[in-house]
Design a protein around this motif. Structure first.
Motif, PDB file in Angstrom:
ATOM      1  N   ARG A  58       0.810  -1.223   0.000  1.00 29.37           N
ATOM      2  CA  ARG A  58       0.000   0.000   0.000  1.00 29.37           C
ATOM      3  C   ARG A  58       0.851   1.284   0.000  1.00 29.37           C
ATOM      4  N   PRO A  59       1.642   1.455  -1.041  1.00 27.57           N
ATOM      5  CA  PRO A  59       2.463   2.681  -1.097  1.00 27.57           C
ATOM      6  C   PRO A  59       1.598   3.904  -1.375  1.00 27.57           C
ATOM      7  N   ARG A  60       2.056   5.034  -0.873  1.00 28.86           N
ATOM      8  CA  ARG A  60       1.389   6.297  -1.171  1.00 28.86           C
ATOM      9  C   ARG A  60       2.336   7.073  -2.067  1.00 28.86           C
ATOM     10  N   PHE A  61       1.875   7.420  -3.246  1.00 29.17           N
ATOM     11  CA  PHE A  61       2.712   8.192  -4.147  1.00 29.17           C
ATOM     12  C   PHE A  61       1.843   9.063  -5.036  1.00 29.17           C
ATOM     13  N   THR A  62       2.471  10.077  -5.559  1.00 25.57           N
ATOM     14  CA  THR A  62       1.776  10.968  -6.478  1.00 25.57           C
ATOM     15  C   THR A  62       2.584  11.059  -7.770  1.00 25.57           C
ATOM     16  N   LEU A  63       1.872  11.126  -8.861  1.00 25.60           N
ATOM     17  CA  LEU A  63       2.497  11.300 -10.167  1.00 25.60           C
ATOM     18  C   LEU A  63       1.821  12.468 -10.871  1.00 25.60           C
ATOM     19  N   THR A  64       2.626  13.261 -11.515  1.00 23.44           N
ATOM     20  CA  THR A  64       2.045  14.321 -12.327  1.00 23.44           C
ATOM     21  C   THR A  64       1.516  13.691 -13.612  1.00 23.44           C
ATOM     22  N   ARG A  65       0.750  14.450 -14.350  1.00 25.29           N
ATOM     23  CA  ARG A  65       0.224  13.956 -15.634  1.00 25.29           C
ATOM     24  C   ARG A  65       1.379  13.597 -16.574  1.00 25.29           C
ATOM     25  N   ARG A  66       2.395  14.437 -16.615  1.00 25.58           N
ATOM     26  CA  ARG A  66       3.546  14.182 -17.490  1.00 25.58           C
ATOM     27  C   ARG A  66       4.268  12.901 -17.070  1.00 25.58           C
ATOM     28  N   GLU A  67       4.446  12.704 -15.769  1.00 26.34           N
ATOM     29  CA  GLU A  67       5.107  11.488 -15.289  1.00 26.34           C
ATOM     30  C   GLU A  67       4.298  10.247 -15.650  1.00 26.34           C
ATOM     31  N   THR A  68       2.982  10.326 -15.512  1.00 23.34           N
ATOM     32  CA  THR A  68       2.113   9.202 -15.852  1.00 23.34           C
ATOM     33  C   THR A  68       2.227   8.855 -17.335  1.00 23.34           C
ATOM     34  N   ILE A  69       2.196   9.862 -18.181  1.00 28.06           N
ATOM     35  CA  ILE A  69       2.326   9.647 -19.627  1.00 28.06           C
ATOM     36  C   ILE A  69       3.695   9.059 -19.951  1.00 28.06           C
ATOM     37  N   THR A  70       4.750   9.612 -19.344  1.00 22.39           N
ATOM     38  CA  THR A  70       6.105   9.114 -19.585  1.00 22.39           C
ATOM     39  C   THR A  70       6.231   7.650 -19.182  1.00 22.39           C
ATOM     40  N   LEU A  71       5.694   7.290 -18.023  1.00 18.91           N
ATOM     41  CA  LEU A  71       5.780   5.902 -17.563  1.00 18.91           C
ATOM     42  C   LEU A  71       5.001   4.962 -18.479  1.00 18.91           C
ATOM     43  N   HIS A  72       3.843   5.389 -18.949  1.00 17.13           N
ATOM     44  CA  HIS A  72       3.078   4.558 -19.888  1.00 17.13           C
ATOM     45  C   HIS A  72       3.835   4.372 -21.205  1.00 17.13           C
ATOM     46  N   LEU A  73       4.420   5.431 -21.706  1.00 20.61           N
ATOM     47  CA  LEU A  73       5.183   5.338 -22.950  1.00 20.61           C
ATOM     48  C   LEU A  73       6.399   4.436 -22.784  1.00 20.61           C
ATOM     49  N   ARG A 168      17.540  10.025 -17.668  1.00 22.53           N
ATOM     50  CA  ARG A 168      17.861  11.433 -17.872  1.00 22.53           C
ATOM     51  C   ARG A 168      17.480  12.211 -16.628  1.00 22.53           C
ATOM     52  N   LYS A 169      18.309  13.151 -16.276  1.00 25.19           N
ATOM     53  CA  LYS A 169      18.126  13.876 -15.021  1.00 25.19           C
ATOM     54  C   LYS A 169      16.810  14.640 -14.958  1.00 25.19           C
ATOM     55  N   ARG A 170      16.317  15.117 -16.071  1.00 26.24           N
ATOM     56  CA  ARG A 170      15.105  15.924 -16.044  1.00 26.24           C
ATOM     57  C   ARG A 170      13.851  15.113 -16.329  1.00 26.24           C
ATOM     58  N   GLU A 171      13.966  13.792 -16.342  1.00 26.43           N
ATOM     59  CA  GLU A 171      12.813  12.951 -16.639  1.00 26.43           C
ATOM     60  C   GLU A 171      12.100  12.547 -15.355  1.00 26.43           C
ATOM     61  N   THR A 172      11.243  11.582 -15.490  1.00 20.86           N
ATOM     62  CA  THR A 172      10.317  11.156 -14.443  1.00 20.86           C
ATOM     63  C   THR A 172      10.979  10.925 -13.090  1.00 20.86           C
TER      64      THR A 172
END
Length: 182
Positions: A58-73, A168-172
């Motif tokens: 049961r982890p608690r985490f938040t993802l931004t929309r950009r992070e979610t899209i990046t992870l799906h891709l 990459r440093k500026r990625e997810t």
């Protein structure tokens, strides 16, 4: 268990799993499974383990929309493509050859990081990679079945693109706090 010991154990388990992957694929193909069916079963099992772990931890985490899209891709465009290419290579050439070719991965990561992030290639890195590639070349000899070899190399390229995007440093950045539920 200490963090470093646990990390080392996970690396060993991962390496054993990777080494057995081609063997299990060849067994499945021998029993009549297709690449698509095998990958569907593989991803179904992985999804069950993933969601089961999340239900327990049961982890608690938040993802931004950009992070979610990046992870799906990364999952669909990176890992799924890489796995499809690699498992098709397992079908066409010996699993040992496919996995040995896949060991070119560290050299490709080094080159990709040099190209994307301008990370320097030190003498130590170059020597390590050279020795590793020489060992791979000695074990492989002259490969037969060029279609399978090409698929492994394409699989490596897909893995590289996925890894480059994730490292990459500026990625997810995933912010997670894991807490065990009672």
């Amino acid at each position: 268990m200490k963090t470093t010991s646990y990390g080392t154990l996970m690396v060993v388990v991962s390496a054993v799993g990777f080494g057995l992957m081609g063997i299990f694929a060849k067994i499945a193909y021998g029993e009549g499974m297709t690449v698509g069916t095998l990958l569907a079963c593989r991803f179904l099992i992985a999804a069950a383990l993933f969601w089961g772990t999340l239900a327990i931890v049961r982890p608690r985490f938040t993802l931004t929309r950009r992070e979610t899209i990046t992870l799906h891709l990364m999952g669909v465009g990176g890992y799924a493509v890489m796995a499809t290419l690699l498992f098709t290579a397992f079908y066409l050439i010996p699993a040992s050859l496919a996995e040995m070719l896949f060991y070119a991965y560290p050299a490709l990561v080094c080159l990709l990081m040099r190209w994307l992030d301008k990370e320097p290639v030190t003498v130590r890195k170059a020597a390590s990679l050279g020795i590793g590639m020489l060992g791979t070349a000695l074990v492989l000899g002259v490969p037969a079945g060029m279609a399978g070899v090409a698929l492994v190399l394409c699989s490596l390229l897909a893995a590289e693109l996925k890894s480059g995007a994730s490292s990459r440093k500026r990625e997810t950045r995933v912010r997670a706090e894991f807490s065990r539920s009672s």
